[in-house]
Write a protein that holds these residues in place. Structure first.
Motif, PDB file in Angstrom:
ATOM      1  N   GLY A 160      38.836  36.424  24.594  1.00 12.41           N
ATOM      2  CA  GLY A 160      38.145  36.587  25.886  1.00 12.41           C
ATOM      3  C   GLY A 160      38.329  37.969  26.475  1.00 12.41           C
ATOM      4  O   GLY A 160      37.722  38.311  27.485  1.00 12.41           O
ATOM      5  N   ASN A 161      39.172  38.785  25.845  1.00 15.98           N
ATOM      6  CA  ASN A 161      39.361  40.160  26.331  1.00 15.98           C
ATOM      7  C   ASN A 161      38.219  41.031  25.828  1.00 15.98           C
ATOM      8  O   ASN A 161      38.027  41.162  24.611  1.00 15.98           O
ATOM      9  N   TYR A 185      39.437  43.544  16.481  1.00 21.16           N
ATOM     10  CA  TYR A 185      38.343  43.709  17.434  1.00 21.16           C
ATOM     11  C   TYR A 185      36.996  43.649  16.723  1.00 21.16           C
ATOM     12  O   TYR A 185      36.852  44.169  15.616  1.00 21.16           O
ATOM     13  N   GLU A 186      36.073  43.038  17.391  1.00 18.72           N
ATOM     14  CA  GLU A 186      34.680  43.072  16.924  1.00 18.72           C
ATOM     15  C   GLU A 186      33.973  44.103  17.802  1.00 18.72           C
ATOM     16  O   GLU A 186      33.969  43.978  19.031  1.00 18.72           O
ATOM     17  N   THR A 187      33.430  45.129  17.192  1.00 18.22           N
ATOM     18  CA  THR A 187      32.843  46.248  17.959  1.00 18.22           C
ATOM     19  C   THR A 187      31.337  46.308  17.746  1.00 18.22           C
ATOM     20  O   THR A 187      30.869  46.326  16.606  1.00 18.22           O
ATOM     21  N   TYR A 213      39.729  39.481  19.003  1.00 18.00           N
ATOM     22  CA  TYR A 213      39.809  38.171  18.355  1.00 18.00           C
ATOM     23  C   TYR A 213      41.016  38.116  17.428  1.00 18.00           C
ATOM     24  O   TYR A 213      41.607  39.140  17.111  1.00 18.00           O
ATOM     25  N   TYR A 214      41.368  36.897  17.038  1.00 21.66           N
ATOM     26  CA  TYR A 214      42.403  36.734  15.999  1.00 21.66           C
ATOM     27  C   TYR A 214      41.948  35.619  15.066  1.00 21.66           C
ATOM     28  O   TYR A 214      41.059  34.834  15.407  1.00 21.66           O
ATOM     29  N   ILE A 215      42.533  35.587  13.898  1.00 19.51           N
ATOM     30  CA  ILE A 215      42.146  34.597  12.883  1.00 19.51           C
ATOM     31  C   ILE A 215      43.200  33.489  12.854  1.00 19.51           C
ATOM     32  O   ILE A 215      44.397  33.766  12.710  1.00 19.51           O
ATOM     33  N   LYS A 216      42.705  32.260  13.006  1.00 19.54           N
ATOM     34  CA  LYS A 216      43.599  31.107  13.001  1.00 19.54           C
ATOM     35  C   LYS A 216      43.247  30.242  11.791  1.00 19.54           C
ATOM     36  O   LYS A 216      42.054  30.037  11.520  1.00 19.54           O
ATOM     37  N   TYR A 217      44.250  29.786  11.086  1.00 18.60           N
ATOM     38  CA  TYR A 217      44.007  28.970   9.885  1.00 18.60           C
ATOM     39  C   TYR A 217      44.126  27.484  10.229  1.00 18.60           C
ATOM     40  O   TYR A 217      45.082  27.057  10.858  1.00 18.60           O
TER      41      TYR A 217
END
Lengths: 100, 412
Positions: B273-274, B305-307, B334-338
């Motif tokens: 959300g940042n 980050y998605e830019t 964002y971060y990746i969660k498994y």
């Protein structure tokens, strides 16, 4: 008219005849003032000696032996230089005043 | 008559003349080569205009004629100098800006292709690259006529070309030949060979000599239809071989092995959300934005980050493209969660993939005769093994294998 004036008059008429004979411009030969009028609002004057008087209704210009009076309304001198001048306004008449 | 631009450059004054001998004053000005204009009488005074440089010559004349002159208004360029002097930085900026604008407009900052349908933009870009035409090149260094000729030579179907500039934009305009001439088919001499092993179900030959019939078992690479057609004489002896491109519709029944694997763990992108949205500017190769400063103050983040960058080019008067860009940078953290699939979910996913595969085969015209599926669970996830028996079109062209032998036979 005294003798001197009569002689001058004779010389002018002789100059005119000379200019006619050789098809030369009279204003150059007899040193006459040249008026060039465009419609009733613009008047170009060349080969004159100066302004005698100036008001909104009349401008008296001194030529060679004669004076000219430009009469009208709201007369202004658009430019006044050593060679020529331009008068603009509602010009009603241009009179030649011969000195007695 | 004086030109008003000359009057502006030299600077002029509006003067009020007051006195009894104004006409004499005008005549004396005339004698001393002082030009006057716009002389008009206003009640008892006269207003006129004269050059500022001539005004200094007037005092002796005024004294002689007993008139008084006072300056009412100043006009012209010399009177703007103090104004310009006070704002020198502003005017210097304007002049530098105009000089830079003049400089950058001598270069190409945009290229547009017009009228190309068959020739793609990429092909034209490659051509320009070969010809050393690129962004930032000097307009005067480009010989348009020569490049037009080269363009016509490179692309055969281009009938007309025009390379021209509009502002700083280079237009490559072409017209293509819409009525393309039929290309003569060159016979190379080819066989049809099997793509895979299996049993031939049907064969319809249009060109060449079939080497197999329906029901035959073939191996991968085996010749199915030969392009060398023998010509016999009256005694049924091969006189010569005629070479063709073999052409046939051949269907084969063949097994297809399918295997797919799914891992029990799978990644999911989760946005924190940042968001950071900021503008940027780019002049030539120099990029200016506040992102490094922001990173410096906020510290290096471990997150990803998605830019998304939105970039616009500065255009003046629709055609003057400048090497100046602006836009916005939108950065989402964002971060990746498994996550882990359950056994049912894995089965469902594998079945879904398998069904998609079957559907893709059917869309290609493959008939499914038989299919067996087996799912095996292992430590990492689950595997799916599928054995499919299908009827499909086979055959690929290959150079004639017996060609040299034929030549040798004929020579013998």
């Amino acid at each position: 008219m005294n003798k001197r004036d009569m002689l001058k008059q004779d010389m002018i008429s002789a100059g005119e005849r000379f200019a006619d004979a050789f098809s030369l411009p009279k204003d150059m030969v007899v040193n006459a003032t040249l008026f060039h009028m465009v419609g009733g609002s613009e008047l170009f004057v060349e080969n004159f000696k100066g302004i005698v008087s100036y008001t909104c209704h009349s401008i008296v210009i001194k030529g060679n032996n004669v004076k000219y009076c430009v009469c009208g309304e709201c007369l202004t001198i658009e430019y006044y230089s050593n060679e020529d001048m331009k008068i603009s306004g509602q010009i009603q008449e241009v009179k030649v005043i011969r000195e007695a | 008559m004086q030109n008003r631009w000359i009057r502006f450059v030299r600077g002029c004054l509006v003067i009020r003349i007051d006195g009894d001998y104004m006409e004499r004053f005008f005549n004396m000005c005339r004698m001393h080569d002082i030009d006057l204009w716009d002389i008009r009488k206003e009640q008892d005074v006269c207003m006129c205009e004269a050059y500022a440089s001539d005004f200094v010559k007037m005092p002796p004349l005024l004294r002689k004629t007993g008139t008084k002159a006072s300056v009412v208004k100043k006009r012209g360029l010399p009177f703007y100098f103090p104004f310009i002097k006070k704002r020198i930085i502003f005017f210097m900026g304007v002049i530098i800006c105009l000089a830079m604008l003049n400089y950058v407009t001598e270069y190409v900052w945009a290229i547009e292709y017009v009228g190309n349908l068959q020739v793609s933009d990429d092909e034209l870009s490659d051509f320009l690259e070969q010809e050393s035409i690129h962004y930032g090149m000097k307009k005067s260094s480009l010989n348009c006529e020569e490049k037009e000729k080269r363009l016509r030579e490179t692309f055969q179907n281009v009938t007309w070309t025009s390379i021209y500039f509009e502002g700083t934009k280079l237009f490559i305009e072409i017209k293509e030949n819409e009525k393309s001439e039929p290309v003569p088919i060159e016979i190379k001499g080819t066989d049809i060979v099997a793509n895979e092993s299996g049993t031939i179900t049907s064969i319809v030959t249009r060109n060449g000599v079939p080497k197999v019939k329906a029901g035959d078992t073939v191996e991968k690479g085996q010749v199915l239809v030969s392009g060398s057609v023998p010509v016999y004489d009256e005694s049924q002896t091969v006189v010569k071989y005629q070479i063709y491109d073999a052409d046939a519709d051949i269907y084969i029944r063949t097994p297809i092995a399918y295997k797919t694997t799914i891992s029990s763990g799978y990644p999911v992108v989760v946005y924190t959300g940042n968001r950071i949205k900021m503008g940027f500017a780019q002049i030539g190769d120099y990029h200016i934005d506040a992102m490094p400063i922001l990173d410096f103050f906020m510290g290096e983040s471990k997150n990803l980050y998605e830019t998304i960058t939105e970039k616009h080019q500065v255009v003046l008067l629709d055609n003057i493209y400048l090497p100046v860009y602006y836009g916005t940078i939108n950065r989402k953290e964002y971060y990746i969660k498994y996550f882990t699939y359950t056994e049912d979910e894995m089965k469902s996913k594998l079945s879904e993939n398998y069904e998609k595969f079957i559907l893709s085969l059917q869309e290609k015209g493959v008939q499914i005769v038989e299919k067996n599926v087996k799912m095996v669970k292992n430590s990492k996830g689950m595997d799916l093994y599928g054995d499919i028996l299908a009827i499909k079109q086979t055959g690929e062209t290959a150079a004639i294998q017996a060609y040299h032998n034929v030549d040798e036979d004929i020579e013998e």
